[in-house]
Design an enzyme around this catalytic site. Structure first.
Site, PDB file in Angstrom:
ATOM      1  N   ASP A 131       0.869  -1.180   0.000  1.00 27.19           N
ATOM      2  CA  ASP A 131       0.000   0.000   0.000  1.00 27.19           C
ATOM      3  C   ASP A 131       0.904   1.228   0.000  1.00 27.19           C
ATOM      4  OD1 ASP A 131      -2.125   1.696   0.104  1.00 27.19           O
ATOM      5  OD2 ASP A 131      -2.949   0.937   1.981  1.00 27.19           O
ATOM      6  N   ASP A 143      -2.657   2.251  -6.199  1.00 30.74           N
ATOM      7  CA  ASP A 143      -1.590   2.277  -5.201  1.00 30.74           C
ATOM      8  C   ASP A 143      -1.592   1.079  -4.269  1.00 30.74           C
ATOM      9  OD1 ASP A 143      -3.979   2.977  -3.991  1.00 30.74           O
ATOM     10  OD2 ASP A 143      -3.057   4.352  -2.574  1.00 30.74           O
ATOM     11  N   GLU A 144      -2.274   0.004  -4.649  1.00 29.53           N
ATOM     12  CA  GLU A 144      -2.437  -1.103  -3.717  1.00 29.53           C
ATOM     13  C   GLU A 144      -2.526  -2.417  -4.486  1.00 29.53           C
ATOM     14  OE1 GLU A 144      -5.566  -2.293  -0.114  1.00 29.53           O
ATOM     15  OE2 GLU A 144      -5.941  -0.555  -1.415  1.00 29.53           O
TER      16      GLU A 144
END
Length: 468
Positions: A11, A105-106
């Protein structure tokens, strides 16, 4: 569940805000809030400096401004974020073929499937190397969680924030989860959390103690069974490399309700074009066109039309969305519009009838224009006047000035735009103000956060750690 912490969850830390801080030296170490800046805008991401004041994602922007009036408020630059995301996902794919992106983003990674890790030591090594490579390639930081399941890996990455690495060793899961609040578990939102609290259940241990039958009684069969299994740290979900896309859509919320029916129609056409752009970038087409309209009283209407075959033709999507709009009453004003395409496929079979209608309408409009030509007035055409009047400079977006070089917009209004001239690798720059129609000032593409030749990027060509 496996017996080694070989599922990794990455993350990125305050991703949008961190990217803006890395791009803008004058904002490093300062409160930064990224999101919609209008009266109805919401926070997309807040930097850790802004979170100190209570600002968080999904908060109304007006509330964020009250909490942190001196923060920098910026409009998202999704092109830059996607570029950074592609770099990060590329690094993840050097670790394993099984990478499951959840957002820009993960992502989850199955390290065991890539032969990158098989026990705790090798997993720690892979996670540490990934964090170093991300910093070297993007200039940003990410938090890594390692565990024997997806649920626990995500919990570990949350504990690791910001810029850390946490490993949950197999056999310790129940002791770790027990004292945590019920909201820690996936699928437990505010409503479910309140329902459990009214039943006297506030921690994960209390979920396990309540028993499966009680949870089914409180939450229903599916949710109750799933929640009980998670409380016992049971999670057999595999990392899935390809997540099926079910629909592609775009929508806009307007600061002021739109009352003009012609303006509403133009907005729908614009949204249809944006939707098709996303569809084509994904190499997809779709057969069901969906229109979403939220009216002045917050009532939301959804209308759809299914074509005879999949399409990625903007004229077809515009035509269908227009037909759907004709059946919607917008009296009183519209606060949100959206256009989507579902029933996706990886090929196209154009709706010839819709195309013919669009072409016929264009032909009629062209004929009318020839029959009734515009009168020469000596003034600029109306379209050009609108373009000049609507030239916008979103806060945070990149610009280039013929004399001063690259910079970004600090703010604009009353016919003026304020620009700070700096780049990711420069010292904090100077601020200058210009007229919004200054011909020397033009929008620009974002600069890379870490200028680097591809062959120099760490982790991209190097082999993953192997079994010895």
């Amino acid at each position: 569940m496996r017996n080694a912490p070989t599922i990794l969850h990455l993350d990125m830390d305050a991703f949008f805000a961190s990217a803006e801080q890395a791009s803008k030296p004058s904002l490093r170490g300062k409160a930064v809030v990224v999101g919609g800046l209008g009266m109805r805008g919401v926070v997309a991401t807040a930097s850790y400096e802004a979170r100190v004041f209570g600002v968080h994602s999904a908060m109304p922007m007006a509330q964020a401004r009250r909490l942190a009036p001196n923060a920098a408020y910026l409009v998202p630059r999704f092109g830059l974020y996607r570029e950074i995301s592609e770099q990060v996902m590329g690094l993840l794919r050097t670790l394993s073929p099984l990478v499951e992106p959840l957002s820009l983003d993960e992502a989850f990674v199955d390290l065991e499937a890539g032969g990158t890790a098989w026990d705790e030591a090798s997993a720690r090594l892979a996670g540490g190397k990934l964090r170093a490579d991300i910093r070297a390639v993007t200039g940003l930081t990410g938090s890594v969680g390692l565990a024997a399941s997806k649920m626990l890996a995500k919990i570990a990455s949350e504990q690791a924030k910001p810029d850390g690495l946490v490993v949950i060793e197999p056999g310790t899961e129940r002791a770790l989860l027990g004292p945590m609040p019920v909201r820690t578990l996936p699928g437990v939102g505010p409503a479910t959390g309140d329902h459990l609290r009214r039943g006297g259940i506030t921690t994960v241990d209390e979920i396990a103690e309540a028993g499966e039958d009680e949870l089914v009684r409180l939450l229903g069969k599916a949710h109750g069974h799933a929640l009980y299994a998670m409380a016992l740290a049971r999670d057999e979900r595999p990392v899935v490399a390809e997540r099926e896309t079910k629909s592609v859509s775009v929508e806009d919320t307007y600061d002021v309700d739109i009352h003009d029916r012609v303006r509403v129609g133009l907005e729908v056409q614009r949204l249809a074009d944006r939707c098709v752009e996303r569809l084509r970038r994904a190499g997809l087409s779709g057969r069901t066109i969906v229109l979403k309209v939220r009216r002045y009283d917050f009532s939301t209407l959804t209308r759809s039309e299914t074509l005879r075959g999949p399409t990625d033709d903007p004229a077809v999507v515009r035509e269908a969305a227009g037909r759907l709009l004709d059946a919607v009453d917008t009296t009183g004003g519209v606060r949100l519009l959206g256009v989507g395409v579902s029933g996706l496929a990886d090929y196209t079979q154009e709706d010839l009838f819709a195309q013919a209608q669009a072409q016929a309408r264009e032909a009629v409009e062209q004929a009318a224009a020839l029959e009734h030509p515009a009168v020469e007035t000596g003034e600029e055409p109306a379209a050009e006047q609108v373009t000049a009047a609507e030239r916008r400079w979103p806060a945070g977006h990149d610009v280039r000035h013929a004399e001063y070089g690259h910079g970004w917009v600090q703010g604009s209004g009353l016919g003026r735009v304020t620009v700070r001239f700096e780049t990711p690798d420069s010292p904090p720059g100077r601020v200058r103000t210009f007229r919004t129609d200054d011909g020397a000032l033009e929008p620009a593409d974002p600069l890379p956060l870490v200028p680097r030749r591809p062959e120099e990027a760490p982790g991209v060509s190097a082999g993953a750690p192997g079994r010895t």
